[in-house]
Design an enzyme around this catalytic site. Structure first.
Site, PDB file in Angstrom:
ATOM      1  N   TRP A   1      -3.325   5.598  -5.648  1.00 53.73           N
ATOM      2  CA  TRP A   1      -2.745   6.647  -4.810  1.00 53.73           C
ATOM      3  C   TRP A   1      -1.638   7.427  -5.502  1.00 53.73           C
ATOM      4  CZ3 TRP A   1      -5.447   7.961  -0.918  1.00 53.73           C
ATOM      5  CH2 TRP A   1      -6.098   7.025  -0.114  1.00 53.73           C
TER       6      TRP A   1
ATOM      7  N   THR B   1       0.855  -1.175   0.000  1.00 55.31           N
ATOM      8  CA  THR B   1       0.000   0.000   0.000  1.00 55.31           C
ATOM      9  C   THR B   1       0.894   1.228   0.000  1.00 55.31           C
ATOM     10  OG1 THR B   1      -1.746   1.142   1.181  1.00 55.31           O
ATOM     11  CG2 THR B   1      -0.202  -0.086   2.526  1.00 55.31           C
TER      12      THR B   1
ATOM     13  N   GLU C   1      -5.021  -2.589   4.250  1.00 51.17           N
ATOM     14  CA  GLU C   1      -4.750  -3.068   5.613  1.00 51.17           C
ATOM     15  C   GLU C   1      -5.944  -3.778   6.246  1.00 51.17           C
ATOM     16  OE1 GLU C   1      -4.016  -0.151   4.377  1.00 51.17           O
ATOM     17  OE2 GLU C   1      -2.164   0.690   5.185  1.00 51.17           O
TER      18      GLU C   1
ATOM     19  N   LYS D   1      -6.122  10.483  -4.124  1.00 49.29           N
ATOM     20  CA  LYS D   1      -6.597   9.230  -4.694  1.00 49.29           C
ATOM     21  C   LYS D   1      -7.276   9.503  -6.028  1.00 49.29           C
ATOM     22  CE  LYS D   1      -7.619   4.741  -3.228  1.00 49.29           C
ATOM     23  NZ  LYS D   1      -8.325   3.788  -2.389  1.00 49.29           N
TER      24      LYS D   1
HETATM   25  P1  ADP Z   1      -8.047  -0.112  -1.990  1.00 45.24           P
HETATM   26  O1  ADP Z   1      -7.006  -0.853  -2.747  1.00 45.24           O
HETATM   27  O2  ADP Z   1      -9.178  -0.967  -1.533  1.00 45.24           O
HETATM   28  O3  ADP Z   1      -8.484   1.149  -2.672  1.00 45.24           O
HETATM   29  P2  ADP Z   1      -6.288   1.385  -0.296  1.00 45.24           P
HETATM   30  O4  ADP Z   1      -5.645   0.868   0.931  1.00 45.24           O
HETATM   31  O5  ADP Z   1      -5.461   1.686  -1.474  1.00 45.24           O
HETATM   32  O6  ADP Z   1      -7.386   0.325  -0.617  1.00 45.24           O
HETATM   33  O7  ADP Z   1      -7.110   2.705   0.034  1.00 45.24           O
HETATM   34  C1  ADP Z   1      -7.875   2.825   1.196  1.00 45.24           C
HETATM   35  C2  ADP Z   1      -8.359   4.251   1.356  1.00 45.24           C
HETATM   36  O8  ADP Z   1      -9.219   4.603   0.283  1.00 45.24           O
HETATM   37  C3  ADP Z   1      -9.170   4.503   2.591  1.00 45.24           C
HETATM   38  O9  ADP Z   1      -8.370   4.742   3.726  1.00 45.24           O
HETATM   39  C4  ADP Z   1      -9.959   5.743   2.194  1.00 45.24           C
HETATM   40  O10 ADP Z   1      -9.178   6.925   2.322  1.00 45.24           O
HETATM   41  C5  ADP Z   1     -10.218   5.505   0.732  1.00 45.24           C
HETATM   42  N1  ADP Z   1     -11.532   4.876   0.557  1.00 45.24           N
HETATM   43  C6  ADP Z   1     -11.804   3.564   0.385  1.00 45.24           C
HETATM   44  N2  ADP Z   1     -13.130   3.357   0.243  1.00 45.24           N
HETATM   45  C7  ADP Z   1     -13.716   4.567   0.329  1.00 45.24           C
HETATM   46  C8  ADP Z   1     -15.076   5.029   0.278  1.00 45.24           C
HETATM   47  N3  ADP Z   1     -16.114   4.215   0.069  1.00 45.24           N
HETATM   48  N4  ADP Z   1     -15.275   6.363   0.426  1.00 45.24           N
HETATM   49  C9  ADP Z   1     -14.249   7.226   0.621  1.00 45.24           C
HETATM   50  N5  ADP Z   1     -12.967   6.847   0.676  1.00 45.24           N
HETATM   51  C10 ADP Z   1     -12.692   5.538   0.536  1.00 45.24           C
END
Ligand code: ADP
Length: 533
Positions: A441, A181, A327, A436
């Site tokens: 990211w 991540t 995580e 994001k």
């Molecule tokens: P993924 O690969 O599932 O996107 P990440 O660990 O890269 O997971 O990103 C997680 C972050 O993405 C969260 O801490 C939050 O900031 C953002 N996020 C995930 N889901 C949502 C949601 N439904 N609404 C707003 N932000 C979200």
């Protein structure tokens, strides 16, 4: 005291998931769309049987207990075979994100000490970007007809020349998978998933009020298998016998809609950017596709705008928002409309569905801020969300990022939330300095550091600004050194040496000085107010 045996200490390992797919759901389809658009058909049973041979071959190549096997693959049947084979043989499947910059990938494969990598032919160019920077003992290529480069092994030949492995007994607390991540500052961090975490996550994900996965379903994960296990859908499908439709790299709206309609998909999942583009395609040609079987779209990874909920409602399609993180394996909360809101005004229903939702069973939540400590669940106070649970990380690979965990072992998410009386969270801000964009990211701090390394730049602050297509885009605010000038194109070229194209800001704003807080940090809130419009 009661003096009797209680229950069997049966290990919650992924082996049980893989064996179940093989025994009970052998005939269930696994459909893969190839990079050239053609369709390849396999089954859960065939994938599980091939996984036994693949594991035997990997063992023959020297992969032992706990060793990492990297994948550079799309959503495709071979990836599922690796999801099955590697954990079941006692090793760790490490999924790589091909969208990252080569330097970042090099860091990740070194940090994980990957021994073997499996690469899709269409990603060999990405692999070339970092292959010299880490010594893989073996490179295996999934070919679609092209020649396998010298010194690399052909996936089919590897499988063909081996015997089916009898799965060893695996302790449920052992590692089965890992995924990196983005770090806010510095390098990406590895999250290592135990078998137990992934098994419990699969069970919980399948609950009706979570994602609701059953043998009646045909699942199409648009979310990549290199993003937090495609949100758990592949393992949930194997556990419960759902059909799987894997789109490969073809993620444009028309390709996805074609697959949904021809394969009778009932549930799909991905980040808002994908569904925004798909909604435009549907609005333009509402009668082109038969989406009669599509029951729900799981949307997460970034905030779901209300317009998306409304837009799909117009087509009779239900969007369900979920929140999670790498995580948290990743499912943390799901936003399902509570019974008492079913008959309420549209306004109230949308307001609730636009929240990130209520914690999954076994996931505990709390939030706190510096002034008040733990916040009330009154939907007014704001605090940083902390979570714990059987599929929440207890630390990172190699012991990095210890400050992401509280003294009593909760994981600090970096998401700033309000919580209502039902326990539903609403993300209001982010304490982590990241952007994001389209579900991926971008580190503001890394961009700032690299911009400040440019001779013309005195100060640089990077903020996230809203974007209708990508959710957010980075915007760079710069103060230049006295008497020098530089144009955005030069800055973009400067950044392109370290960053992937999509990570580079479109907008650069020049100011005389960047406002700072009392403690000397950039006042990003003020910058966002000024430049967000
Ligand atoms: P993924 O690969 O599932 O996107 P990440 O660990 O890269 O997971 O990103 C997680 C972050 O993405 C969260 O801490 C939050 O900031 C953002 N996020 C995930 N889901 C949502 C949601 N439904 N609404 C707003 N932000 C979200």
């Amino acid at each position: 005291m009661i003096n009797s045996l209680t229950m069997d200490d049966y290990p919650l390992s992924l082996t049980a998931v893989v064996e179940r797919a093989e025994q009970f759901y052998s005939g269930r389809d696994v459909v893969s769309r190839r990079p050239d658009g053609s369709i390849a058909r396999s089954t859960l049973g065939a994938c599980a049987r091939r996984a036994r041979r693949l594991a035997d071959a990997l063992a023959g190549l020297g992969v032992g207990d706990g060793d990492r096997v990297a994948t550079l693959l799309w959503n495709q049947a071979e990836h599922l075979e690796l999801y099955f084979a590697v954990p079941a043989m006692g090793a760790v499947v490490h999924t790589l994100n091909p969208r990252l910059h080569a330097d970042e990938l090099a860091f990740i494969v070194q940090d994980a000490r990957d021994r073997v990598i499996v690469v899709d032919e269409s990603l060999l160019e990405v692999f070339d970007g970092f292959r010299e920077l880490h010594r893989f003992e073996h490179v295996i290529v999934v070919s679609h007809g092209g020649p396998v480069p010298d010194g690399m092994l052909d996936y089919e030949t590897v499988i063909g020349g081996s015997e089916p492995m009898e799965w060893p007994v695996i302790d449920e607390r052992r590692a089965g998978a890992m995924c990196y991540t983005s770090g806010t500052t510095g390098r990406p961090k590895g999250v290592v998933y135990s078998h137990r975490a992934l098994v419990l996550h699969s069970l919980a994900a399948a609950l009706p009020d979570a994602l609701g996965v059953s043998a009646q379903d045909t699942l199409l994960p648009v979310v990549p298998m290199f993003h937090a296990n495609a949100w758990g859908l592949p393992y949930a499908a194997a556990l419960l016998g759902a059909r799987l439709v894997l789109p490969g790299p073809n993620l444009d709206p028309v390709s996805v809609l074609d697959l949904i309609s021809t394969e009778g998909v009932t549930m799909t999942a991905g980040v808002p950017t994908v569904w925004m583009a798909m909604l435009d395609a549907l609005d333009a040609e509402p009668d082109r596709w038969d989406l009669g079987r599509l029951d729900r779209l799981i949307v997460g990874g970034a905030a779901v705008p209300r317009s998306l909920l409304e837009g799909y409602d117009r087509h009779g399609l239900t969007v369900v928002q979920a929140w999670g993180m790498t995580e948290t394996a990743p499912l943390g909360t799901v936003s399902r409309l509570p019974v008492d809101l079913r008959e309420s005004a549209a306004e109230d229903r949308y307001a609730f569905r636009a929240r990130q939702g209520v914690a999954m069973p076994f996931v505990e939540i709390r939030a706190r801020n510096e002034e008040d400590g733990f916040i009330e669940w009154d939907d007014a106070a704001m605090g940083e969300l902390e979570v714990r649970g059987p599929w929440v990380a207890a630390g990172y690979h190699n012991g990095t990022g210890a400050d992401s965990f509280t003294e009593d072992g909760w994981f600090r998410t970096g998401d700033i939330v309000r919580i209502d009386h039902r326990g539903s969270i609403r993300i209001c801000d982010r304490s982590k300095d990241l952007v994001k964009s389209g579900g991926e990211w971008i580190s503001s701090v890394d961009l700032e550091n690299h911009l400040m390394a440019h001779p013309a730049v005195a100060e640089a602050a990077v903020i996230a600004v809203p974007d209708p297509r990508w959710g957010e885009r980075p915007l760079a605010v710069l103060a230049l050194r006295d008497g020098v000038t530089v144009d955005p194109e030069q800055l973009r070229e400067h950044l392109a040496r370290e960053f992937a194209r999509w990570q580079i800001p479109e907008r650069f704003e020049f100011v005389s000085t960047i406002p700072r807080t009392a403690t000397g940090k950039f006042k990003k809130i003020a910058l966002r107010d000024q430049f967000s419009a």
